[in-house]
Structure formats: structure tokens, C-alpha cells
Motif scaffolding. Sequence first.
Motif, PDB file in Angstrom:
ATOM      1  N   TYR A  82      84.120 -30.619  -5.844  1.00 55.95           N
ATOM      2  CA  TYR A  82      83.990 -29.881  -7.099  1.00 55.95           C
ATOM      3  C   TYR A  82      83.039 -28.697  -6.974  1.00 55.95           C
ATOM      4  CZ  TYR A  82      83.516 -28.973 -12.100  1.00 55.95           C
ATOM      5  OH  TYR A  82      83.516 -28.388 -13.341  1.00 55.95           O
ATOM      6  N   HIS A  83      81.901 -28.904  -6.290  1.00 54.61           N
ATOM      7  CA  HIS A  83      80.890 -27.853  -6.187  1.00 54.61           C
ATOM      8  C   HIS A  83      80.890 -27.145  -4.826  1.00 54.61           C
ATOM      9  CE1 HIS A  83      79.047 -28.550 -10.043  1.00 54.61           C
ATOM     10  NE2 HIS A  83      78.777 -29.819  -9.774  1.00 54.61           N
ATOM     11  N   VAL A  87      79.650 -28.351  -2.057  1.00 60.28           N
ATOM     12  CA  VAL A  87      78.454 -28.675  -1.288  1.00 60.28           C
ATOM     13  C   VAL A  87      78.863 -29.144   0.107  1.00 60.28           C
ATOM     14  CG1 VAL A  87      76.437 -30.200  -1.145  1.00 60.28           C
ATOM     15  CG2 VAL A  87      77.113 -29.225  -3.346  1.00 60.28           C
ATOM     16  N   TYR A 101      80.714 -33.964  -5.226  1.00 57.35           N
ATOM     17  CA  TYR A 101      79.953 -32.724  -5.094  1.00 57.35           C
ATOM     18  C   TYR A 101      80.596 -31.807  -4.045  1.00 57.35           C
ATOM     19  CZ  TYR A 101      75.891 -32.934  -8.152  1.00 57.35           C
ATOM     20  OH  TYR A 101      75.064 -32.896  -9.256  1.00 57.35           O
ATOM     21  N   HIS A 102      81.174 -32.403  -3.026  1.00 57.74           N
ATOM     22  CA  HIS A 102      81.830 -31.585  -2.001  1.00 57.74           C
ATOM     23  C   HIS A 102      83.087 -30.908  -2.553  1.00 57.74           C
ATOM     24  CE1 HIS A 102      83.422 -30.275   1.852  1.00 57.74           C
ATOM     25  NE2 HIS A 102      84.571 -30.856   1.526  1.00 57.74           N
ATOM     26  N   GLY A 152      72.119 -32.278  -6.039  1.00 54.58           N
ATOM     27  CA  GLY A 152      71.803 -31.100  -6.839  1.00 54.58           C
ATOM     28  C   GLY A 152      70.879 -30.148  -6.096  1.00 54.58           C
ATOM     29  N   ASN A 196      71.753 -24.403  -1.172  1.00 53.39           N
ATOM     30  CA  ASN A 196      72.857 -24.111  -0.240  1.00 53.39           C
ATOM     31  C   ASN A 196      72.603 -24.772   1.116  1.00 53.39           C
ATOM     32  OD1 ASN A 196      75.362 -23.017   0.435  1.00 53.39           O
ATOM     33  ND2 ASN A 196      74.441 -21.153   1.285  1.00 53.39           N
ATOM     34  N   LYS A 254      72.888 -28.313  -3.493  1.00 50.53           N
ATOM     35  CA  LYS A 254      73.674 -27.254  -4.147  1.00 50.53           C
ATOM     36  C   LYS A 254      72.794 -26.048  -4.441  1.00 50.53           C
ATOM     37  CE  LYS A 254      76.462 -26.515  -8.344  1.00 50.53           C
ATOM     38  NZ  LYS A 254      75.517 -25.694  -9.115  1.00 50.53           N
ATOM     39  N   ASP A 255      71.591 -26.298  -4.980  1.00 48.84           N
ATOM     40  CA  ASP A 255      70.681 -25.213  -5.335  1.00 48.84           C
ATOM     41  C   ASP A 255      70.200 -24.448  -4.108  1.00 48.84           C
ATOM     42  OD1 ASP A 255      68.911 -23.805  -7.262  1.00 48.84           O
ATOM     43  OD2 ASP A 255      67.324 -24.793  -6.114  1.00 48.84           O
TER      44      ASP A 255
END
Length: 323
Positions: A163-164, A166, A160-161, A103, A109, A106-107
Motif C-alpha cells: 500500500y505504501h 515501503v 505497508y509494502h 511508519g 525512506n 516510511k518516513d
Amino acid sequence: MKRVLITGAAGFLGSHLCDRFTKDGCYVIAMDNLITGDLKNIEHLFKLENFEFHHHDVTKFVHVAGDLDYILHFASPASPIDYLKIPIQTLKVGSLGTHNLLGLAKDKNARILIASTSEVYGDPLVHPQNEDYFGNVNTIGPRGVYDEAKRFQESITMAYHTYHGVDTRIVRIFNTYGPRMRLNDGRVVPAFIGQALRGEDLTIFGDGLQTRSFCYVDDLVEGIVRLLHSDYVYPVNIGNPDEITIKEFAEEIIQLTNANQKVVYRPLPTNDPLQRQPDITKAKELLDWEPKVKRAEGMQTTLEFFKKFSREELSISEHRNFN
């Protein structure tokens, strides 16, 4: 100046990564809850302007002020003695801790590299182990808390890679050794050296024909750095494919330490892997990496580190080792 967060920074591998990234001119934010880490491993870095330490448990919300370029998640108990003593914490750092850091990546970058392990292969039915092998793991066995924490860690990282979006990397680390290993952490290298220095017989669990492949820490760190800077998002084995039986390794330690001890045998722990050898084809092709340090050289350096321990420190180390 690149800003790098390293979790598990006061541990064996984390501290060497702190050394490497500060040396490379990065600003290193080191984080550790010190359950198994030791500030002695990184105290030499406190005087640097490009280093700071945060005493924090990554299973709780992680806040880092400012930008981050890279996150290296190395927070986890890594030896059987540790994760058998603190199984819940081991599962939490692999799940909640990884979730928090993904997380954060992601926040911010930031690119995040997750430290996985050869233990995801369990007691392998494929030899040597390549990244396409799915493993043979007992989810409810004594080693399951570590094995499954790392397998979940890989799964949520890929989620996370995909879907988001990352930017993620996954390194599967095989047996590694070198200075700053804890004498009492139960792994075979410090266990054998500790027994030899105490004048005890070397304890082998099982018949000694099980194999391991030992990679010197400097080689491992180089592989990790190359993977971090690569474009490859899937797991990559980093380790030394020079396979040796535990019995042969014990004999090498006796010769290295000029000990007169013999080898004694005890029953093999449950689910202890019988073979462990990395297939590093991907690392060679993608990263132009392979280990350089020969075992004789690396073990000599490691022995010199352990010789600095006092007799008292040697005497209180754990007498049981896990191969």
C-alpha cells in the motif's frame, strides 16, 4: 556510513546484529526497553564512535534523529517463559511496535527487515516447513500470543509494502543458539546445558521424539544480512535443516558436558510443536546461503560461554524448559 536502527538490541540476536553492523562500518542506533534484554550483551560497544543506545519501548512512538538506511526489528520476547509471563507486551510489540517502526521506515525512506519466526507454522502438518505453508496455529492456546503476534507482524509488513511502497524484508527464524542466550529463558539449549552444569537430570517434555533443528547464531546473522541486502520482499526461512530429536540432543549435551545425569520425562506442554525443520531452498537460491557451523562446534562454543556463569547464577536459573 550507513545508519542502522536495531530494536531488541540488548537481546541475544539483537546484540549479535549490533556486533556485525558496527564491524561492517555502519553507524548503529541500538534500542531496547530491557524487559528481556541485558545491557551486558552490548556494553562492549559503548566505547565505539559508531554506536549509540536508546532505552525505549517501541510500542510507544519511535523518534530517531537524522537519516536511516536500515531498520532491523528484533524487539520481542522470544522464549515461552517470557511470553507466557508477559503476553500482552508480546502482542503489543508485534502489533503496535511493528506499526510504529513501519511508519518510521516510511518516513525515513528506510529499508526495514522484520524478524518473524518458525512459530508462524505452529505444530506443522507439512515437513519440512517451506515458506508456502500457511501453518497450523491455535490462536487461543498458550503459545498463541507469540505465534499470532508474529503472523500479524508479517501481514502488516506486507500491507505497508503493497500500500505504501515501503521497502520491506521478512526473515522466518528457526531455533538458534549461541553465546548470550539467557540461562533462564526456558529454551532447550540453555535449559539442558544449565541442568547439566548444575548436576541435575535433563528434563524432556513429551517422549523426546519431537524434533528441532539448531542453527548457530553466526550463521543466522549472515543469512539475515544477505536477506537485508537482497531484493526479495517475501518471507525467507533462515535456519539449519540438520534435524535431531530432543532425546538425541539431550544425549549429546550429556556427552558434551561429561555429565553423569540421566534423562527424565515430563508431560508435553500444550501445542508444543512435534516437528521443526526448515526448508531452506529459497535461502540457498536467492541468497546463496546455508549454515556452515556444525552443531558439535557451535555447542562447544556455547558451553564455554555458560561455564563462565557463577554457581549462584546457575542455581537461580529456571528449572523448567520448553522444547
